[in-house]
Write a protein that holds these residues in place. Structure first.
Motif, PDB file in Angstrom:
ATOM      1  N   GLN A   1     -11.770  -0.881  54.813  1.00 30.75           N
ATOM      2  CA  GLN A   1     -10.946   0.056  55.571  1.00 30.75           C
ATOM      3  C   GLN A   1      -9.565  -0.535  55.841  1.00 30.75           C
ATOM      4  O   GLN A   1      -8.545   0.156  55.748  1.00 30.75           O
ATOM      5  CB  GLN A   1     -11.642   0.410  56.892  1.00 30.75           C
ATOM      6  N   LEU A   2      -9.536  -1.827  56.167  1.00 33.70           N
ATOM      7  CA  LEU A   2      -8.257  -2.489  56.410  1.00 33.70           C
ATOM      8  C   LEU A   2      -7.409  -2.491  55.143  1.00 33.70           C
ATOM      9  O   LEU A   2      -6.193  -2.226  55.204  1.00 33.70           O
ATOM     10  CB  LEU A   2      -8.486  -3.918  56.897  1.00 33.70           C
TER      11      LEU A   2
ATOM     12  N   LEU B   1      -3.660  -1.100  54.730  1.00 34.20           N
ATOM     13  CA  LEU B   1      -2.555  -1.978  54.322  1.00 34.20           C
ATOM     14  C   LEU B   1      -1.835  -1.420  53.098  1.00 34.20           C
ATOM     15  O   LEU B   1      -0.603  -1.454  53.018  1.00 34.20           O
ATOM     16  CB  LEU B   1      -3.087  -3.380  54.027  1.00 34.20           C
ATOM     17  N   LYS B   2      -2.602  -0.918  52.136  1.00 31.45           N
ATOM     18  CA  LYS B   2      -2.000  -0.391  50.911  1.00 31.45           C
ATOM     19  C   LYS B   2      -1.079   0.796  51.203  1.00 31.45           C
ATOM     20  O   LYS B   2      -0.133   1.061  50.455  1.00 31.45           O
ATOM     21  CB  LYS B   2      -3.095   0.028  49.924  1.00 31.45           C
ATOM     22  N   ALA B   3      -1.352   1.492  52.282  1.00 29.95           N
ATOM     23  CA  ALA B   3      -0.538   2.657  52.628  1.00 29.95           C
ATOM     24  C   ALA B   3       0.894   2.265  52.989  1.00 29.95           C
ATOM     25  O   ALA B   3       1.792   3.112  53.009  1.00 29.95           O
ATOM     26  CB  ALA B   3      -1.179   3.421  53.788  1.00 29.95           C
ATOM     27  N   TYR B   4       1.105   0.971  53.273  1.00 30.90           N
ATOM     28  CA  TYR B   4       2.459   0.516  53.609  1.00 30.90           C
ATOM     29  C   TYR B   4       3.294   0.215  52.374  1.00 30.90           C
ATOM     30  O   TYR B   4       4.520   0.056  52.503  1.00 30.90           O
ATOM     31  CB  TYR B   4       2.388  -0.714  54.510  1.00 30.90           C
ATOM     32  N   GLU B   5       2.691   0.116  51.220  1.00 36.59           N
ATOM     33  CA  GLU B   5       3.459  -0.181  50.013  1.00 36.59           C
ATOM     34  C   GLU B   5       4.458   0.943  49.736  1.00 36.59           C
ATOM     35  O   GLU B   5       4.123   2.131  49.792  1.00 36.59           O
ATOM     36  CB  GLU B   5       2.528  -0.370  48.817  1.00 36.59           C
ATOM     37  N   GLY B   6       5.673   0.553  49.478  1.00 42.53           N
ATOM     38  CA  GLY B   6       6.724   1.525  49.210  1.00 42.53           C
ATOM     39  C   GLY B   6       7.481   1.992  50.437  1.00 42.53           C
ATOM     40  O   GLY B   6       8.500   2.680  50.312  1.00 42.53           O
ATOM     41  N   ARG B   7       7.015   1.619  51.631  1.00 43.62           N
ATOM     42  CA  ARG B   7       7.712   2.047  52.845  1.00 43.62           C
ATOM     43  C   ARG B   7       8.888   1.117  53.138  1.00 43.62           C
ATOM     44  O   ARG B   7       8.839  -0.082  52.857  1.00 43.62           O
ATOM     45  CB  ARG B   7       6.733   2.080  54.026  1.00 43.62           C
ATOM     46  N   PRO B   8       9.959   1.627  53.711  1.00 39.89           N
ATOM     47  CA  PRO B   8      11.149   0.796  53.951  1.00 39.89           C
ATOM     48  C   PRO B   8      10.940  -0.169  55.111  1.00 39.89           C
ATOM     49  O   PRO B   8      10.284   0.155  56.104  1.00 39.89           O
ATOM     50  CB  PRO B   8      12.227   1.822  54.272  1.00 39.89           C
ATOM     51  N   ALA B   9      11.517  -1.363  54.959  1.00 37.83           N
ATOM     52  CA  ALA B   9      11.551  -2.330  56.052  1.00 37.83           C
ATOM     53  C   ALA B   9      12.946  -2.428  56.648  1.00 37.83           C
ATOM     54  O   ALA B   9      13.116  -2.864  57.783  1.00 37.83           O
ATOM     55  CB  ALA B   9      11.090  -3.700  55.567  1.00 37.83           C
ATOM     56  N   ALA B  10      13.956  -2.066  55.872  1.00 42.44           N
ATOM     57  CA  ALA B  10      15.335  -1.992  56.367  1.00 42.44           C
ATOM     58  C   ALA B  10      16.064  -0.953  55.537  1.00 42.44           C
ATOM     59  O   ALA B  10      15.899  -0.910  54.314  1.00 42.44           O
ATOM     60  CB  ALA B  10      16.037  -3.344  56.272  1.00 42.44           C
ATOM     61  N   VAL B  11      16.844  -0.114  56.183  1.00 41.63           N
ATOM     62  CA  VAL B  11      17.556   0.971  55.512  1.00 41.63           C
ATOM     63  C   VAL B  11      19.046   0.845  55.795  1.00 41.63           C
ATOM     64  O   VAL B  11      19.456   0.761  56.961  1.00 41.63           O
ATOM     65  CB  VAL B  11      17.045   2.351  55.972  1.00 41.63           C
TER      66      VAL B  11
END
Length: 307
Positions: A4-5, A9-19
């Motif tokens: 489940q973890l 965690l995989k759902a965060y791939e591709g999300r921005p950390a700084a814009v």
């Protein structure tokens, strides 16, 4: 739980950390000078009216200092918080990779975007089990926001391993624990040559300067273009140390580690073998050989030659 973890965690791939981050200072000559002095790099391309910044300073122009940057997205902190909550509370930086598209020059204004590029499956390391998290920062320069380079940074978020009671510990297999070289895109060709019993030296195709260890660009003229020459294998001991401590399962101290000056003029660090450690001397002639330590590991070493 771990499955489940992993999905979360995989759902965060591709999300921005700084814009749309903005460098706190433009590329500037004083910072370049400080960097070059600290690194001992006296290349003239980093000075004067046509100076460029050392490529390895790429991350410097994006750093936020103690006050941080505007434009930070919450996803990265959320990801780390999720790992903390699951017990992966320790962190260690493991490596970074950089790609350079165009040189940066004093006066360039820097902008950047950072994305969470990947989160690994759970890995077991000697530090403990955890997850490798890689971010990618695209660094842009000038009013056209031209891509100047890409910086990938990787950390391991892990749960520290608990030491086993002495009675449960097994003596490690000596060869299985011999350290492996860190192979990356810059030195992969060198290690491929070692596998074929060839010691390859980089040569700049712009100015013919030989260089070792392998680097992405020439330290003499700055050119990124290169080919290789094969070392003859002849050399001398330029300097050496005798290792007595600390003990390590894969080695039998005392043993000699030499800085070998090859006939081609470059230097390489490796073991001096075939002679007693206390007989190694500066200026001693040596000859290259390749030793197979196990089914996966071959290393170049240097056999002392009796005068």
């Amino acid at each position: 739980m771990d499955d489940q973890l992993a999905v979360r965690l995989k759902a965060y791939e591709g999300r921005p950390a700084a814009v749309a981050g903005v460098g706190k200072d433009p590329v500037n000559a004083p910072m370049i000078r400080h960097w070059c002095e600290a690194m001992g790099d006296h290349n003239p391309v980093y000075r004067g009216p046509r100076a460029v910044a050392p490529p390895t300073m790429l991350q410097v122009w994006t750093m936020g200092g103690l006050s941080g940057h505007a434009g930070r997205a919450p996803a990265y902190e959320e990801l780390l918080g999720l790992l903390d909550g699951a017990g992966y509370t320790a962190v260690v930086a493991t490596d970074c990779e950089q790609e350079y598209m165009r040189p940066l020059r004093p006066g360039d204004e820097i902008t950047f975007d950072t994305v969470i590029e990947s989160v690994s499956a759970r890995k077991t390391t000697r530090l403990g089990s955890g997850y490798f998290v890689t971010t990618r920062t695209d660094v842009r320069a000038g009013p056209e926001r031209e891509l100047a380079g890409t910086h990938r940074f990787r950390i391991l978020k892990y749960a520290p391993a608990q030491p086993k009671p002495p009675a449960q510990q097994k003596p490690p297999a000596r060869e299985d624990h011999r350290p492996r070289p860190v192979i990356n895109r810059d030195n992969a060709g060198f290690w491929a040559g070692v596998e074929r019993s060839r010691l390859l030296i980089q040569r700049c195709t712009a100015c013919d300067t030989l260089r070792f260890p392998w680097l992405p660009g020439c330290t003499t003229c700055g050119s990124p273009e290169w080919d290789t020459v094969e070392a003859s294998g002849e050399g001398t001991v330029f300097s050496y140390v005798v290792m007595h401590h600390p003990p390590f399962p894969a080695f039998d101290p005392p043993y000699a580690v030499g800085l070998i000056e090859l006939a081609e003029g470059v230097r390489i660090v490796s073991n001096v073998v075939g002679v007693p450690y206390d007989k190694v001397r500066i200026g001693m002639p040596v000859r290259l050989e390749f030793r197979r330590y196990d089914e996966e590991l071959t290393l170049p070493v240097f056999q002392g030659v009796a005068e």
